[in-house]
Write a protein that holds these residues in place. Structure first.
Motif, short mmCIF file in Angstrom:
data_model
loop_
_atom_site.label_atom_id
_atom_site.label_comp_id
_atom_site.label_asym_id
_atom_site.label_seq_id
_atom_site.Cartn_x
_atom_site.Cartn_y
_atom_site.Cartn_z
N ALA A 1 0.84 -1.20 0.00
CA ALA A 1 0.00 0.00 0.00
C ALA A 1 0.87 1.25 0.00
CB ALA A 1 -0.92 0.00 1.22
N ILE A 2 1.88 1.28 0.86
CA ILE A 2 2.75 2.46 0.95
C ILE A 2 3.50 2.65 -0.38
CG2 ILE A 2 4.79 3.43 2.11
CD1 ILE A 2 2.40 3.50 3.93
N LEU A 3 4.00 1.56 -0.94
CA LEU A 3 4.73 1.67 -2.22
C LEU A 3 3.83 2.21 -3.32
CD1 LEU A 3 6.93 -1.56 -2.44
CD2 LEU A 3 7.67 0.78 -2.04
N LEU A 4 2.60 1.72 -3.34
CA LEU A 4 1.68 2.17 -4.39
C LEU A 4 1.29 3.64 -4.20
CD1 LEU A 4 -0.61 -0.97 -4.81
CD2 LEU A 4 1.21 -0.19 -6.30
N ILE A 5 1.16 4.05 -2.94
CA ILE A 5 0.87 5.47 -2.68
C ILE A 5 2.01 6.33 -3.19
CG2 ILE A 5 0.67 7.20 -0.83
CD1 ILE A 5 -0.94 5.09 0.75
N LEU A 6 3.24 5.90 -2.87
CA LEU A 6 4.40 6.69 -3.30
C LEU A 6 4.50 6.74 -4.83
CD1 LEU A 6 7.07 5.54 -0.69
CD2 LEU A 6 5.91 7.74 -0.82
N VAL B 1 -4.89 -3.09 -3.83
CA VAL B 1 -4.05 -3.82 -2.86
C VAL B 1 -4.79 -5.06 -2.35
CG1 VAL B 1 -2.88 -3.69 -0.63
CG2 VAL B 1 -2.83 -1.74 -2.15
N LEU B 2 -6.05 -4.88 -2.01
CA LEU B 2 -6.83 -6.04 -1.55
C LEU B 2 -7.09 -7.01 -2.70
CD1 LEU B 2 -9.61 -4.70 0.87
CD2 LEU B 2 -7.74 -6.25 1.42
N GLY B 3 -7.34 -6.45 -3.89
CA GLY B 3 -7.65 -7.27 -5.06
C GLY B 3 -6.48 -8.11 -5.51
N VAL B 4 -5.28 -7.59 -5.39
CA VAL B 4 -4.08 -8.35 -5.79
C VAL B 4 -3.97 -9.61 -4.94
CG1 VAL B 4 -1.55 -8.31 -5.61
CG2 VAL B 4 -2.73 -6.48 -6.79
N ILE C 1 -5.94 -2.08 5.51
CA ILE C 1 -6.02 -1.18 4.36
C ILE C 1 -6.85 0.08 4.68
CG2 ILE C 1 -6.94 -1.01 2.00
CD1 ILE C 1 -4.25 -2.54 2.38
N GLU C 2 -7.94 -0.10 5.41
CA GLU C 2 -8.74 1.08 5.76
C GLU C 2 -7.96 2.03 6.66
OE1 GLU C 2 -12.49 -0.07 7.42
OE2 GLU C 2 -13.14 -1.08 5.59
N THR C 3 -7.11 1.48 7.53
CA THR C 3 -6.32 2.34 8.41
C THR C 3 -5.28 3.11 7.60
OG1 THR C 3 -6.65 0.77 10.20
CG2 THR C 3 -4.90 2.37 10.50
N GLY D 1 -13.61 -1.70 9.24
CA GLY D 1 -12.29 -2.18 9.66
C GLY D 1 -11.62 -1.19 10.60
N GLN D 2 -11.61 0.07 10.20
CA GLN D 2 -10.98 1.09 11.04
C GLN D 2 -11.77 1.31 12.33
OE1 GLN D 2 -8.83 5.39 10.67
NE2 GLN D 2 -9.94 4.75 8.89
N LEU D 3 -13.09 1.18 12.20
CA LEU D 3 -13.93 1.31 13.39
C LEU D 3 -13.59 0.22 14.41
CD1 LEU D 3 -16.46 2.78 14.62
CD2 LEU D 3 -17.81 0.96 13.62
#
Lengths: 544, 316
Positions: free
Chosen positions: B150-155, B189-192, B259-261, B269-271
């Motif tokens: 997730a972090i890599l994809l954001i970057l 990310v979840l789909g992969v 992922i939600e976090t 999830g975050q809740l």
């Protein structure tokens, strides 16, 4: 055929591709960003500050209620600070400045009479007056320990309205610090009518007299504030404050993602930047770092003395003199934080620049181990809240440092709520704690953990038993009374020397402070009030 | 088929009861003091005791369980300790549910759309470079921690290329395009993860079916290859994939918490994470119970679909 490519690491391949794509650390400034800097950056000659616009500010998630007495965590105050407004402000020179409270008199050496600002309205249209401030004090006194503000303001026993804009606050004991504490969270004021309209229990939708009024809170997503048209304060040029139309706090818990939002321009500014990110921010021409003064004892060791080995004060001193604070400040915080010496911080008027506190001296440490009766050292544990990675790094550093004198510390990671329970029932031993907090007056931090009646000292001597340092209470009681600053300074410095010489139950490690990064040219006017509260009424945004 | 459905429903009932017991016991023995979390560190022992009494935490565990279980089977999950006095936790969860459902659905669609063709191609081109590429993708997708990806994809996609927003959420009704742009990265990310599992399973199932006698017979009849693959191979190979989708529900839930976090999506999830940290017992119990029920009933639906697709199952 040899299928050599079978041996390729697919993971490695993808990692390489992604890492190459993401490489370079700070993104090169884009043409758009450069243009924005040139077009907007205000110069010293610029007089008219742009008005209007929405500021998007990244921060960690805020949990309700946004109530001054019931809120949990200082991140809530970062928001409510701009809604409720404070009775008093603390200037850059650390002197208390009038705000909603225009002046005050000390009566009979104990009680206070407050003279309130006239013509101020709460966001619900009701008047800010003595009745409203009385309601605030009454509620806090009634709530007792349940009020977060009560920990700072323990002395008020009642409040009486003298006239519409004059209030008398009665104290149980004389307090010199009360006025100082009204410059931070305990000084928030709110509309009693709004609280009553919301059921009287908790202020779910904050209604104050501050520069911005509350619009909405979407949990784990965002908080929106908008300009209060009735706000009373003007800038030096006579312009109405605040400059912004709206503020949108976006809640992003992951620090890397918070910074990414800033770099992409999805956020104009972000709070809670971490020391490891400072060099990356400094290297990015589109970003600027704003830091509060290094005045909080940001990282400290808390010691429970009800059981071995810390029931022996010499073991505490042996531990404290084996810690290399300089190495921690440089190694873990890249020099962005300062090694801590005393418990009175550099931001406080009683700070003693000559006080050395505990420092690295292994010979001295070994001497105290001998005096404690365990010359070869002792075994103990250090407790860390689960998920507190910065705290864990500090614990690991301390673990390796004190091992040199034979002190063996096992690191135990404990789930946060379980750790809180241990600290409350006195079964904790040695805990690395961060974000200790700021006191505009030494009265708070010098009393709560060390005085026999201090709020943080309830279990430090064992379950339900506070720890008493001989002679300390008398000094602190005296220092807390209304006296000249010089006299109080002398008393607090003496008290600090006393607990450090005796063996203190809080060992400061580094001084830090809040930080924020913002996009250059697009937004500006940020500054932290002493104590780390971010006031937004002078912040501007310009997207031309 | 009706008897099969009734049998499956009857088997689900004890699972639901057992899960409710497990959820209650796990949270009951979890360290930490709920009253302390609610009142804070300055609370006195008397105030803590009063709060425990108010919350019903001073009652015996069995009484607490029966009271809680009795209410949840009536749809009353209680009120949150933190998110406002008198606000039913079910309401709080339902407000968050659309975000998580959209994320989960997008991830499943993406996972199947990606994993299914990749698995088919890999099986048909066995031991080729394509097969190796697909296998590598599947192994990487499973091995790479989702938070790191997730972090890599954001970057890459947000910071470097500026194609997508790095985090946040916009409701579909408010801004459909913005909604899809915000969901693209987290769903990917979840789909992969799902695509990796589906691709591996489809490949292995396809290879197994390709070796069956009836496939050889179909080919010997002179049927074209795509007819053989689509009608005779894929159809049979897909039956285990349907089962897999039920199992993936649990994987989706755990993945969405992370992922939600990271992507700051205000979903269930975050809740769950924030309510756990807050020791908001009614909210934690309700989210865990509803999530597990989602997984249980998701699997039930898959079982029913499986029975529908394969007559041998419902007649067994």
């Amino acid at each position: 055929m040899i299928r050599w490519y079978r041996h390729l690491s697919a993971t490695g391949l993808i990692v390489t591709i992604l890492a190459t794509a993401c490489g370079g650390g700070a993104a090169a400034p884009t043409a758009t960003a450069t243009k924005a800097v040139a077009a907007v950056a205000p110069t010293a000659t610029a007089v008219v500050i742009p008005r209007g616009g929405t500021l998007t500010l990244g921060m960690i998630a805020v949990a309700p209620p946004l109530d001054p007495d019931l809120s949990r965590g200082s991140n809530v105050w970062e928001v409510t600070n701009n809604v409720y407004d404070l009775l008093l402000h603390l200037g850059e020179d650390r002197q208390v400045k009038p705000h909603l409270l225009e002046s005050w008199d000390l009566v009979d050496g104990k009680d206070y009479v407050f003279h309130l600002r006239k013509g101020v309205k709460f966001h619900d249209g009701t008047n800010f007056n003595a009745v409203a401030v009385k309601a605030k004090f009454d509620r806090m006194i009634k709530m007792g320990a349940l009020s977060r503000a009560r920990g700072y303001l323990s002395e008020p026993t009642g409040a009486a309205v003298v006239d519409e804009y004059t209030l008398k606050v009665t104290l149980s004991t004389p307090s010199a610090a009360l006025i100082s504490f009204l410059t931070t969270m305990p000084g928030f004021v709110y509309s009693p009518a709004a609280l009553a309209a919301q059921g009287g229990e908790a202020m779910e939708k904050p209604v104050g007299a501050g520069p911005f009024r509350f619009v909405e809170l979407v949990l784990d997503s965002h908080i929106t504030l908008e300009r209060s048209p009735d706000y009373w304060e003007k800038d030096a040029a006579g312009q109405q404050l605040p400059y912004l139309d709206r503020v949108r706090y976006v809640m992003i818990n992951d620090p890397t993602v918070r910074l990414a939002n800033l770099r992409t321009g999805d956020a104009d500014a972000s709070l809670y930047m971490r020391a490891p990110e400072f060099p990356r921010i400094a290297a990015d021409p589109n970003l600027r770092l704003v830091r509060a003064a290094l005045e909080d004892p940001t990282v400290e060791l808390r010691i429970w003395r009800g059981h071995a080995p810390y029931d022996n004060r010499f073991n505490i001193k042996a531990l404290a003199f084996a810690i290399d604070r300089e190495a921690i400040a440089q190694g873990l915080y890249q020099g962005a934080y300062l090694p801590a010496k005393g418990y009175i911080t550099p931001g406080q008027w009683a700070y003693d620049p000559d006080f050395k506190g505990y420092y690295l001296d292994l010979a001295l440490s070994r001497g105290f181990l001998t005096e404690a009766g365990n010359p070869t050292g002792f075994k103990s544990k250090i407790e860390i809240g689960a998920g507190d990675l910065p705290g864990l790094r500090v614990a690991e550093a301390i673990q390796s440092q004190v091992a040199k004198v034979g002190i063996v510390l096992d690191i135990e990671t404990v789930e946060a709520a379980a750790l809180t329970k241990r600290t409350q029932d006195g079964s904790a031993t040695l805990v690395v704690s961060r974000n200790v907090g700021f006191g505009p007056d030494p009265a708070y931090l010098m009393k709560q953990p060390f005085h026999t009646k201090g709020g943080f000292n309830v279990h430090l001597g064992g379950a339900g038993k506070p720890y008493t340092t001989p002679g300390y209470d008398e000094l602190i009681d005296k220092a807390g009374e209304p006296r000249t600053t010089a006299e109080r300074t002398q008393l607090y410095r003496e008290a600090q020397r006393l607990i450090f010489d005796w063996g203190t139950n809080r060992v400061p490690i580094v001084y830090g402070g809040e930080s924020l990064a913002h996009r250059v040219g697009v937004v500006g006017g940020f500054s932290f009030a002493p104590g780390g509260l971010l006031l937004l009424h002078r912040v501007w945004v310009d997207r031309r | 088929m009706t008897a099969y459905i009734i049998r499956r429903l009857l088997l689900t009932a004890p699972v639901v009861v057992l899960l409710s017991v497990i959820i209650f016991v796990v949270l009951y023995v979890m360290p930490g003091d709920v009253a302390l979390a609610v009142l804070g560190q300055f609370a006195s022992p008397a105030e803590l005791a009063a709060m425990r009494e108010k919350l019903g935490l001073d009652r015996p565990a069995v009484v607490q369980y029966l009271s809680w279980a009795g209410k949840i089977f009536k749809g009353d999950f209680g009120t949150s300790f933190f998110y406002g006095e008198g606000v039913p936790v079910l309401q709080t969860i339902l407000q968050r549910l659309p975000v998580s459902l959209q994320l989960g659905a997008s991830a499943i669609v993406l996972g199947i759309a990606l994993g299914l063709p990749l698995g088919i191609i890999a099986a048909l081109r066995r031991n080729s470079l394509i097969d190796l590429g697909v296998t590598s993708f599947a192994v990487s997708g499973l091995a790479m921690p989702s938070f790191w990806m997730a972090i890599l994809l954001i970057l890459l996609f947000a910071v470097r290329l500026d194609w997508l927003p790095p985090s946040g959420f916009v409701p579909f009704a408010e801004d459909p395009i913005g909604n899809l742009r915000h969901l693209a990265l987290p769903a990917f990310v979840l789909g992969v993860d799902i695509a990796a599992v589906v691709a591996r399973l489809v490949r292995s199932e396809m290879l197994e079916v390709l070796g069956q006698d009836y496939v050889r017979t179909a080919r010997s009849k002179g049927l074209r290859e795509h007819v053989v693959v689509l009608r005779h191979v894929l159809r049979n190979a897909l039956i285990p994939v349907v089962t897999l989708l039920g199992l993936l529900a649990g994987r989706l839930v755990s993945g969405s918490v992370i992922i939600e976090t990271i992507f700051a999506l205000p979903g269930v999830g975050q809740l769950t994470v924030s309510s756990l940290f807050n020791r908001d017992l009614p909210l934690v119990q309700a989210t865990l119970f509803l999530i597990t029920m989602g997984v249980v009933f998701g699997n039930l639906l898959v079982d029913l679909a499986y029975g529908y697709l394969d007559p041998r199952i419902r007649h067994a």
